[in-house]
Design a protein around this motif. Structure first.
Motif, PDB file in Angstrom:
ATOM      1  N   LYS A 260      30.807  39.364  44.841  1.00  0.00           N
ATOM      2  CA  LYS A 260      29.492  38.544  44.993  1.00  0.00           C
ATOM      3  C   LYS A 260      29.044  37.775  43.806  1.00  0.00           C
ATOM      4  CE  LYS A 260      27.419  41.784  48.587  1.00  0.00           C
ATOM      5  NZ  LYS A 260      28.693  42.490  48.483  1.00  0.00           N
ATOM      6  N   ALA A 261      30.060  37.731  42.865  1.00  0.00           N
ATOM      7  CA  ALA A 261      29.936  36.701  41.555  1.00  0.00           C
ATOM      8  C   ALA A 261      29.631  35.507  41.777  1.00  0.00           C
ATOM      9  CB  ALA A 261      30.837  37.136  40.576  1.00  0.00           C
ATOM     10  N   GLU A 262      29.058  34.696  40.872  1.00  0.00           N
ATOM     11  CA  GLU A 262      28.894  33.263  41.132  1.00  0.00           C
ATOM     12  C   GLU A 262      30.181  32.611  41.374  1.00  0.00           C
ATOM     13  OE1 GLU A 262      26.641  29.436  39.094  1.00  0.00           O
ATOM     14  OE2 GLU A 262      26.450  31.547  38.111  1.00  0.00           O
ATOM     15  N   ILE A 263      31.180  32.914  40.484  1.00  0.00           N
ATOM     16  CA  ILE A 263      32.542  32.301  40.501  1.00  0.00           C
ATOM     17  C   ILE A 263      33.519  33.447  40.679  1.00  0.00           C
ATOM     18  CG2 ILE A 263      34.467  30.894  39.293  1.00  0.00           C
ATOM     19  CD1 ILE A 263      32.036  29.467  37.575  1.00  0.00           C
ATOM     20  N   VAL A 264      34.528  33.212  41.696  1.00  0.00           N
ATOM     21  CA  VAL A 264      35.471  34.357  41.769  1.00  0.00           C
ATOM     22  C   VAL A 264      36.909  33.613  41.913  1.00  0.00           C
ATOM     23  CG1 VAL A 264      36.284  35.968  43.388  1.00  0.00           C
ATOM     24  CG2 VAL A 264      33.992  35.676  43.242  1.00  0.00           C
ATOM     25  N   ARG A 265      37.872  33.718  41.182  1.00  0.00           N
ATOM     26  CA  ARG A 265      38.996  33.238  41.185  1.00  0.00           C
ATOM     27  C   ARG A 265      40.369  34.265  41.469  1.00  0.00           C
ATOM     28  NH1 ARG A 265      36.518  29.412  41.433  1.00  0.00           N
ATOM     29  NH2 ARG A 265      36.154  27.583  39.917  1.00  0.00           N
ATOM     30  N   CYS A 266      41.013  33.654  42.548  1.00  0.00           N
ATOM     31  CA  CYS A 266      42.205  34.302  43.079  1.00  0.00           C
ATOM     32  C   CYS A 266      43.399  34.250  42.200  1.00  0.00           C
ATOM     33  CB  CYS A 266      42.187  34.334  44.490  1.00  0.00           C
ATOM     34  SG  CYS A 266      41.092  34.596  45.696  1.00  0.00           S
ATOM     35  N   ILE A 267      44.308  35.354  41.869  1.00  0.00           N
ATOM     36  CA  ILE A 267      45.208  35.168  40.897  1.00  0.00           C
ATOM     37  C   ILE A 267      46.587  35.243  41.552  1.00  0.00           C
ATOM     38  CG2 ILE A 267      45.382  37.721  40.273  1.00  0.00           C
ATOM     39  CD1 ILE A 267      45.811  36.247  37.397  1.00  0.00           C
ATOM     40  N   GLY A 268      46.437  35.553  42.900  1.00  0.00           N
ATOM     41  CA  GLY A 268      47.566  35.636  43.797  1.00  0.00           C
ATOM     42  C   GLY A 268      47.550  36.978  44.539  1.00  0.00           C
ATOM     43  N   LYS A 269      48.667  37.178  45.345  1.00  0.00           N
ATOM     44  CA  LYS A 269      48.532  38.259  46.272  1.00  0.00           C
ATOM     45  C   LYS A 269      48.945  39.551  45.558  1.00  0.00           C
ATOM     46  CE  LYS A 269      50.310  35.889  50.292  1.00  0.00           C
ATOM     47  NZ  LYS A 269      48.956  35.675  50.894  1.00  0.00           N
ATOM     48  N   GLN A 270      48.472  40.646  46.046  1.00  0.00           N
ATOM     49  CA  GLN A 270      48.281  41.986  45.578  1.00  0.00           C
ATOM     50  C   GLN A 270      49.874  42.275  45.280  1.00  0.00           C
ATOM     51  OE1 GLN A 270      46.466  45.054  47.410  1.00  0.00           O
ATOM     52  NE2 GLN A 270      46.399  46.406  45.587  1.00  0.00           N
ATOM     53  N   GLY A 271      50.303  42.661  43.830  1.00  0.00           N
ATOM     54  CA  GLY A 271      51.905  42.948  43.645  1.00  0.00           C
ATOM     55  C   GLY A 271      52.641  41.496  43.176  1.00  0.00           C
ATOM     56  N   ASP A 272      51.922  40.434  43.458  1.00  0.00           N
ATOM     57  CA  ASP A 272      52.885  39.330  43.004  1.00  0.00           C
ATOM     58  C   ASP A 272      52.501  38.930  41.516  1.00  0.00           C
ATOM     59  OD1 ASP A 272      54.306  37.048  42.653  1.00  0.00           O
ATOM     60  OD2 ASP A 272      53.397  36.251  44.700  1.00  0.00           O
TER      61      ASP A 272
ATOM     62  N   ASN B 224      35.243  51.293  44.093  1.00  0.00           N
ATOM     63  CA  ASN B 224      34.393  51.521  42.886  1.00  0.00           C
ATOM     64  C   ASN B 224      34.208  50.280  41.727  1.00  0.00           C
ATOM     65  OD1 ASN B 224      34.123  54.153  43.700  1.00  0.00           O
ATOM     66  ND2 ASN B 224      35.612  55.101  42.417  1.00  0.00           N
ATOM     67  N   VAL B 225      35.689  49.558  41.760  1.00  0.00           N
ATOM     68  CA  VAL B 225      35.747  48.420  40.927  1.00  0.00           C
ATOM     69  C   VAL B 225      34.893  47.351  41.430  1.00  0.00           C
ATOM     70  CG1 VAL B 225      37.265  46.680  40.161  1.00  0.00           C
ATOM     71  CG2 VAL B 225      38.152  48.920  39.968  1.00  0.00           C
ATOM     72  N   ALA B 226      34.637  47.027  42.833  1.00  0.00           N
ATOM     73  CA  ALA B 226      33.861  46.184  43.361  1.00  0.00           C
ATOM     74  C   ALA B 226      32.280  46.408  43.019  1.00  0.00           C
ATOM     75  CB  ALA B 226      34.311  45.816  44.855  1.00  0.00           C
ATOM     76  N   ALA B 227      32.017  47.702  43.304  1.00  0.00           N
ATOM     77  CA  ALA B 227      30.725  47.881  43.126  1.00  0.00           C
ATOM     78  C   ALA B 227      30.254  47.667  41.693  1.00  0.00           C
ATOM     79  CB  ALA B 227      30.389  49.269  43.393  1.00  0.00           C
ATOM     80  N   TYR B 228      31.121  48.235  40.684  1.00  0.00           N
ATOM     81  CA  TYR B 228      30.648  48.095  39.526  1.00  0.00           C
ATOM     82  C   TYR B 228      30.522  46.741  39.033  1.00  0.00           C
ATOM     83  CZ  TYR B 228      31.028  48.264  34.234  1.00  0.00           C
ATOM     84  OH  TYR B 228      30.938  47.977  32.951  1.00  0.00           O
ATOM     85  N   ILE B 229      31.618  45.536  39.314  1.00  0.00           N
ATOM     86  CA  ILE B 229      31.392  44.142  38.887  1.00  0.00           C
ATOM     87  C   ILE B 229      30.310  43.539  39.736  1.00  0.00           C
ATOM     88  CG2 ILE B 229      32.622  42.157  39.313  1.00  0.00           C
ATOM     89  CD1 ILE B 229      35.272  43.895  38.756  1.00  0.00           C
ATOM     90  N   ASN B 230      29.945  44.069  40.944  1.00  0.00           N
ATOM     91  CA  ASN B 230      28.753  43.396  41.587  1.00  0.00           C
ATOM     92  C   ASN B 230      27.455  43.698  41.256  1.00  0.00           C
ATOM     93  OD1 ASN B 230      30.305  41.812  43.467  1.00  0.00           O
ATOM     94  ND2 ASN B 230      30.376  43.439  44.981  1.00  0.00           N
ATOM     95  N   ASP B 231      27.319  44.869  40.450  1.00  0.00           N
ATOM     96  CA  ASP B 231      26.108  45.700  40.100  1.00  0.00           C
ATOM     97  C   ASP B 231      25.820  44.690  38.730  1.00  0.00           C
ATOM     98  OD1 ASP B 231      25.606  47.193  41.876  1.00  0.00           O
ATOM     99  OD2 ASP B 231      26.179  48.850  40.983  1.00  0.00           O
ATOM    100  N   LYS B 232      26.901  44.416  37.760  1.00  0.00           N
ATOM    101  CA  LYS B 232      26.983  43.832  36.611  1.00  0.00           C
ATOM    102  C   LYS B 232      26.649  42.267  36.840  1.00  0.00           C
ATOM    103  CE  LYS B 232      27.907  47.015  33.663  1.00  0.00           C
ATOM    104  NZ  LYS B 232      26.803  47.043  32.500  1.00  0.00           N
ATOM    105  N   ALA B 233      27.266  41.612  37.847  1.00  0.00           N
ATOM    106  CA  ALA B 233      27.066  40.413  38.121  1.00  0.00           C
ATOM    107  C   ALA B 233      25.590  40.125  38.520  1.00  0.00           C
ATOM    108  CB  ALA B 233      27.941  39.826  39.324  1.00  0.00           C
ATOM    109  N   ALA B 234      24.988  41.091  39.324  1.00  0.00           N
ATOM    110  CA  ALA B 234      23.608  40.567  39.660  1.00  0.00           C
ATOM    111  C   ALA B 234      22.724  40.879  38.654  1.00  0.00           C
ATOM    112  CB  ALA B 234      23.245  41.900  40.726  1.00  0.00           C
ATOM    113  N   LEU B 235      22.738  41.820  37.525  1.00  0.00           N
ATOM    114  CA  LEU B 235      22.068  41.820  36.509  1.00  0.00           C
ATOM    115  C   LEU B 235      22.160  40.660  35.526  1.00  0.00           C
ATOM    116  CD1 LEU B 235      22.785  45.753  35.372  1.00  0.00           C
ATOM    117  CD2 LEU B 235      20.723  44.459  36.362  1.00  0.00           C
ATOM    118  N   TYR B 236      23.242  40.043  35.383  1.00  0.00           N
ATOM    119  CA  TYR B 236      23.621  38.812  34.672  1.00  0.00           C
ATOM    120  C   TYR B 236      22.851  37.738  35.133  1.00  0.00           C
ATOM    121  CZ  TYR B 236      26.493  41.070  31.152  1.00  0.00           C
ATOM    122  OH  TYR B 236      27.047  41.811  30.313  1.00  0.00           O
ATOM    123  N   LYS B 237      23.076  37.570  36.565  1.00  0.00           N
ATOM    124  CA  LYS B 237      22.396  36.592  37.499  1.00  0.00           C
ATOM    125  C   LYS B 237      20.961  36.472  37.215  1.00  0.00           C
ATOM    126  CE  LYS B 237      22.173  34.318  41.914  1.00  0.00           C
ATOM    127  NZ  LYS B 237      22.662  34.423  43.348  1.00  0.00           N
TER     128      LYS B 237
END
Length: 347
Positions: free
Chosen positions: A282-294, A250-263
């Motif tokens: 699928k956003a233009e810039i994706v930054r990883c913050i670390g492994k899940q739970g770290d 659900n989180v990914a779908a929401y963010i991807n929909d918003k990213a497409a609209l802004y693009k």
């Protein structure tokens, strides 16, 4: 930095100047805590409201007694000195700030007009050597323009403070990445005003009952801030940040929909996510913050990622919900502060 450099930095402080220096949490912007004009310069350099207290950094436990009073009308306050010394033995030097009643040596310009003083002893060796060279009492908020993400690398300090202060001490990247825990011993029970690497359970193990401050529960928002980070907008990137929570898909779908609209409107979007989810977006810039739970690694990376988004001209940012227990409480606190408490619940 060599001893001559530290000595030079100390002389700058004694002459009323400002020096940025490393700690284990974030870089600090130091001035003479006992000189009201130095504190005024700190507020001016940061563009910081003058009712937002500064933390006084010390290098030796005995220096507490020069700036803090643990008496009331000439009588010892109930257990406060024992609690203070117990906390110091357990967590100093380290990422813990303790609030006590101040002595007359500390000007109100340093304490934001309050009769209490926030005190901390950093574990960074350069920081403590610098504090001693400067006379023992350094007032220091984070070394950034007020409201921006705190600096965890010297390049962040240069971005914000070059030309505004007299010297910058390069200590490399910091170890923790979020500011110190702040505990107020003048309240009963003792109260956490800002979460950090020293957790509520760690504090309770040493001094017994400890609670979170009402402001961390969304109460008393108009009360004068007793510690940094309580009242004003903090840690924020230039782009609008929103935290999105819910099931992964659900989180990914929401963010991807918003990213497409802004693009389609030529607006640059950035996403903050854990390593395991990077292919979800699928956003233009994706930054990883670390492994899940770290949460320790995420805490180190958060401010740097937010600053990178500023450099890259990101106008809209979405982040997965981060932080759980331990230092994750502090991580979540900083993320929500940076987002201005904007949260979308996708279910």
């Amino acid at each position: 930095m060599n001893r001559e450099g530290i000595k030079k930095a100390g002389l700058i402080i004694k002459d009323g100047g400002l020096v940025a220096f490393p700690t284990e949490t974030v870089y600090g912007l130091g001035g003479d805590a006992l000189n009201p004009e130095s504190s005024k310069k700190i507020y001016e350099a940061k563009g910081r409201p003058s009712d937002n207290p500064l933390i006084v950094h010390i290098a030796d436990i005995d220096d507490i007694y020069g700036i803090a009073s643990m008496e009331d009308d000439g009588y010892p306050m109930d257990g406060i000195e024992d609690k203070m010394l117990s906390l110091a033995r357990a967590f100093w030097p380290g990422p813990l700030t303790v609030i006590l009643n101040k002595t007359d040596r500390v000007p109100h310009e340093t304490t934001g007009g309050l009769d209490t003083v926030a005190i901390r002893m950093p574990s960074d060796n350069i920081a403590r050597e610098f504090i001693r060279a400067s006379g023992g009492y350094i007032a220091a908020p984070s070394a950034n323009i007020s409201g921006r993400p705190s600096p965890t690398r010297v390049k962040h300090v240069i971005e914000d403070m070059d030309g505004r202060i007299d010297m910058i001490i390069d200590g490399g990247d910091v170890d923790i990445g979020v500011e110190s825990t702040i505990i107020d011993l003048t309240d009963k029970p003792a109260m956490i005003l800002r979460p950090g690497a020293i957790t509520i359970d760690m504090l309770r193990d040493v001094i017994g009952e400890v609670v979170y401050a009402p402001n961390l529960r969304g109460e008393d928002k108009d009360k004068a801030p007793k510690a940094p980070g309580m009242k004003y907008r903090h840690y924020a990137p230039k782009g609008e940040l929103t935290v999105v929570r819910g099931l992964r898909e659900n989180v990914a779908a929401y963010i991807n929909d918003k990213a497409a609209l802004y693009k389609s409107d030529l607006i640059k979007v950035g996403v903050i996510c854990v390593d395991e989810h990077v292919l979800d977006y699928k956003a233009e810039i994706v930054r990883c913050i670390g492994k899940q739970g770290d949460d320790e690694e995420a805490s180190k990376r958060l401010y740097s990622i937010l600053r990178d988004f500023d450099t890259e001209g990101v106008e809209v940012i979405y982040s997965e919900e981060l932080g759980a227990e331990g230092i994750g409480v502090a991580l979540r606190n900083r993320l929500l502060k940076a987002a201005g408490q904007r949260i979308v619940d996708t279910g």
